[in-house]
Design an enzyme around this catalytic site. Structure first.
Site, short mmCIF file in Angstrom:
data_model
loop_
_atom_site.label_atom_id
_atom_site.label_comp_id
_atom_site.label_asym_id
_atom_site.label_seq_id
_atom_site.Cartn_x
_atom_site.Cartn_y
_atom_site.Cartn_z
N HIS A 1 -3.60 6.79 2.10
CA HIS A 1 -3.96 5.46 1.60
C HIS A 1 -5.37 5.14 2.07
O HIS A 1 -5.73 5.38 3.23
CB HIS A 1 -2.97 4.42 2.13
CG HIS A 1 -3.41 3.02 1.91
ND1 HIS A 1 -3.89 2.58 0.69
CD2 HIS A 1 -3.46 1.95 2.75
CE1 HIS A 1 -4.21 1.31 0.80
NE2 HIS A 1 -3.96 0.91 2.03
N CYS B 1 0.82 -1.23 0.00
CA CYS B 1 0.00 0.00 0.00
C CYS B 1 0.85 1.26 0.00
O CYS B 1 0.34 2.36 -0.21
CB CYS B 1 -0.95 -0.01 1.18
SG CYS B 1 -1.89 -1.53 1.30
N ASN C 1 -10.29 -0.88 -0.50
CA ASN C 1 -8.84 -0.71 -0.37
C ASN C 1 -8.16 -1.38 -1.56
O ASN C 1 -8.16 -2.61 -1.67
CB ASN C 1 -8.40 -1.34 0.96
CG ASN C 1 -6.90 -1.27 1.19
OD1 ASN C 1 -6.12 -1.07 0.26
ND2 ASN C 1 -6.49 -1.47 2.42
C1 LIG Z 1 -10.12 -5.14 10.20
C2 LIG Z 1 -10.84 -4.21 11.15
C3 LIG Z 1 -12.00 -3.52 10.42
C4 LIG Z 1 -11.41 -5.02 12.29
O1 LIG Z 1 -12.08 -4.13 13.17
P1 LIG Z 1 -11.79 -4.17 14.74
O2 LIG Z 1 -12.71 -3.22 15.35
O3 LIG Z 1 -10.30 -3.93 14.92
O4 LIG Z 1 -12.15 -5.65 15.06
P2 LIG Z 1 -11.53 -6.65 16.12
O5 LIG Z 1 -10.62 -7.58 15.39
O6 LIG Z 1 -11.00 -5.90 17.31
O7 LIG Z 1 -12.82 -7.41 16.56
C5 LIG Z 1 -13.91 -6.76 17.20
C6 LIG Z 1 -15.15 -7.61 17.07
O8 LIG Z 1 -15.60 -7.63 15.70
C7 LIG Z 1 -15.67 -8.98 15.22
N1 LIG Z 1 -15.24 -8.97 13.85
C8 LIG Z 1 -13.97 -8.98 13.37
N2 LIG Z 1 -13.98 -8.93 12.02
C9 LIG Z 1 -15.27 -8.89 11.66
C10 LIG Z 1 -15.93 -8.82 10.41
N3 LIG Z 1 -15.25 -8.77 9.25
N4 LIG Z 1 -17.28 -8.75 10.39
C11 LIG Z 1 -17.98 -8.80 11.53
N5 LIG Z 1 -17.42 -8.87 12.76
C12 LIG Z 1 -16.08 -8.91 12.81
C13 LIG Z 1 -14.74 -9.76 16.12
O9 LIG Z 1 -15.13 -11.12 16.16
C14 LIG Z 1 -14.92 -9.09 17.46
O10 LIG Z 1 -16.11 -9.54 18.04
P3 LIG Z 1 -16.21 -9.69 19.66
O11 LIG Z 1 -16.05 -8.29 20.18
O12 LIG Z 1 -17.59 -10.26 19.83
O13 LIG Z 1 -15.10 -10.60 20.04
C15 LIG Z 1 -9.91 -3.14 11.72
O14 LIG Z 1 -9.02 -3.72 12.63
C16 LIG Z 1 -9.13 -2.42 10.68
O15 LIG Z 1 -9.71 -1.79 9.80
N6 LIG Z 1 -7.80 -2.44 10.80
C17 LIG Z 1 -6.94 -1.72 9.90
C18 LIG Z 1 -6.85 -2.54 8.71
C19 LIG Z 1 -6.40 -1.85 7.52
O16 LIG Z 1 -6.73 -0.74 7.24
N7 LIG Z 1 -5.62 -2.60 6.76
C20 LIG Z 1 -5.13 -2.18 5.56
C21 LIG Z 1 -3.72 -1.89 5.76
S1 LIG Z 1 -3.04 -1.30 4.37
#
Ligand SMILES: CC(C)(COP(=O)(O)OP(=O)(O)OC[C@H]1O[C@@H](n2cnc3c(N)ncnc32)[C@H](O)[C@@H]1OP(=O)(O)O)[C@@H](O)C(=O)NCCC(=O)NCCS
Length: 335
Positions: A260, A124, A291
């Site tokens: 990004h 990215c 993305n």
């Molecule tokens: C991926 C992302 C959206 C996940 O969101 P989050 O709030 O961090 O999620 P978590 O992993 O902490 O999980 C929180 C809850 O959501 C749930 N969850 C995780 N992914 C899920 C999905 N795709 N759909 C629904 N629920 C989801 C988890 O099971 C967890 O549930 P719980 O609270 O009952 O245990 C987030 O971490 C993110 O956007 N990170 C940056 C990623 C990014 O931009 N990457 C590109 C880099 S270039």
């Protein structure tokens, strides 16, 4: 022995981006179409990522086809012929052949042969790495004009049952032509990497498993979402601040912010930490495109231009960050 003195390339003082182009996957994929296998919902995805729909490539939209089209658009916007290019750089992590580089094929298709042509793998951050290289090549006198394309067909690396990253990914190619300028048009690049966090965004398994037969399933991508989220929101704000300072500017001088397109909450968090004024135009292409890794910054730029949201010459802060982990930021004057 008397050696003849060596002549070095004739440098030029400044460079700038002369034109931008962009192509998105033609399939519009709303959240409802992908939530089933990951037990998610349209509401969850919108709240956590800001994504409403992502654009995915049709079968005809190969990575080469999208790259070529974006390149042709950027050349037309810049008023530069393919034959004037001294180098073609394609930033991609989804070109499916180890060799030859996609850039050599594109250079030939757009009439740039025998331009130097190579791919860079910085995920990215790839487009901003490419702009850093193009700026340096032009100013060093190594090339008059350089084409940079960020191109990704991320859908070739998604697993519909993966909850970590697949649901955010989209396909497209965004391109820029960089050339000489009378005034500074590309500020110093602040860039770097942290391989200590190489496991934050990764491929499920290596291609070697095909050869040894241990796993012949198609590799796909995964990420440690919360780790990436924190790194991007906080560490990248520092890098963006350094890029503003390196350009001799203050946050209030920035007119456009093009980070990004990873996650709308990261975009908001970065804007807040940078203390950007309300008047700053912020790219939010992620809502409709998803993305697209290396393509996301030029695609977001293309949208802002197409929608008339930015003026030529506007000072834009762009920052790419992702797998590696790798990152790069620079302030540019928009074409
Ligand atoms: C991926 C992302 C959206 C996940 O969101 P989050 O709030 O961090 O999620 P978590 O992993 O902490 O999980 C929180 C809850 O959501 C749930 N969850 C995780 N992914 C899920 C999905 N795709 N759909 C629904 N629920 C989801 C988890 O099971 C967890 O549930 P719980 O609270 O009952 O245990 C987030 O971490 C993110 O956007 N990170 C940056 C990623 C990014 O931009 N990457 C590109 C880099 S270039």
């Amino acid at each position: 022995m008397t050696r003849p003195s060596l002549r070095s390339a004739q440098p030029t003082t400044y460079s700038r981006i002369l034109g931008i182009g962009g192509v998105r996957g033609e399939n519009v994929v709303p959240n409802d179409d992908i939530v089933g296998p990951i037990d998610s919902s349209d509401e969850w995805i919108q709240q956590r990522t800001g994504i409403i729909e992502r654009r995915r490539a049709t079968e005809e939209q190969t990575i080469a086809a999208m790259t070529e089209e974006a390149a042709r658009q950027a050349l037309a916007a810049a008023g530069v012929e393919g034959s004037q290019l001294g180098a073609v750089i394609v930033a991609t992590v989804t070109h499916l052949e180890q060799t030859p580089a996609l850039a050599t094929i594109i250079a030939d298709r757009i009439g740039a042969t025998p331009a130097a042509a190579y791919d860079i793998s910085a995920a990215c951050a790839g487009y901003c790495y490419g702009i850093a290289q193009a700026d340096a090549l032009v100013r060093a006198g190594a090339a008059d004009y350089v084409l940079v394309v960020g191109a990704e067909r991320m859908s070739d690396f998604i697993d519909p049952t993966d909850r970590t990253i697949s649901f955010i990914l989209g396909d497209g190619a965004g391109a820029a032509v960089v050339g000489p300028s009378d005034t500074p048009g590309i500020g110093p690049t602040v860039w770097g990497s942290d391989g200590g966090q190489a496991d934050a965004i990764y491929q499920t398994h290596s291609w070697l498993t095909f050869r040894d037969g241990t796993d012949t399933s198609w590799p796909t991508l995964r990420q440690k979402g919360p780790t990436v989220f924190k790194w991007a929101s906080f560490e990248m704000a520092k890098v963006a601040k350094e890029a503003i300072e390196a350009a001799g500017l203050r946050p209030e001088d920035i007119e456009v912010f093009i980070p990004h397109q990873a996650n709308m909450r990261i975009i908001d968090q970065l804007a807040k930490q940078l203390g950007l004024p309300e008047s700053v135009v912020i790219a939010r292409d992620i809502a409709q495109t998803g993305n697209t890794s290396a393509a996301s910054i030029p695609l977001a730029t293309e949208r802002l231009q197409r929608e008339g949201a930015v003026e030529p010459g506007a000072l834009a802060l762009q920052i790419g960050f992702g797998a590696g982990l790798a990152y790069a930021a620079q302030v540019v004057a928009l074409p």
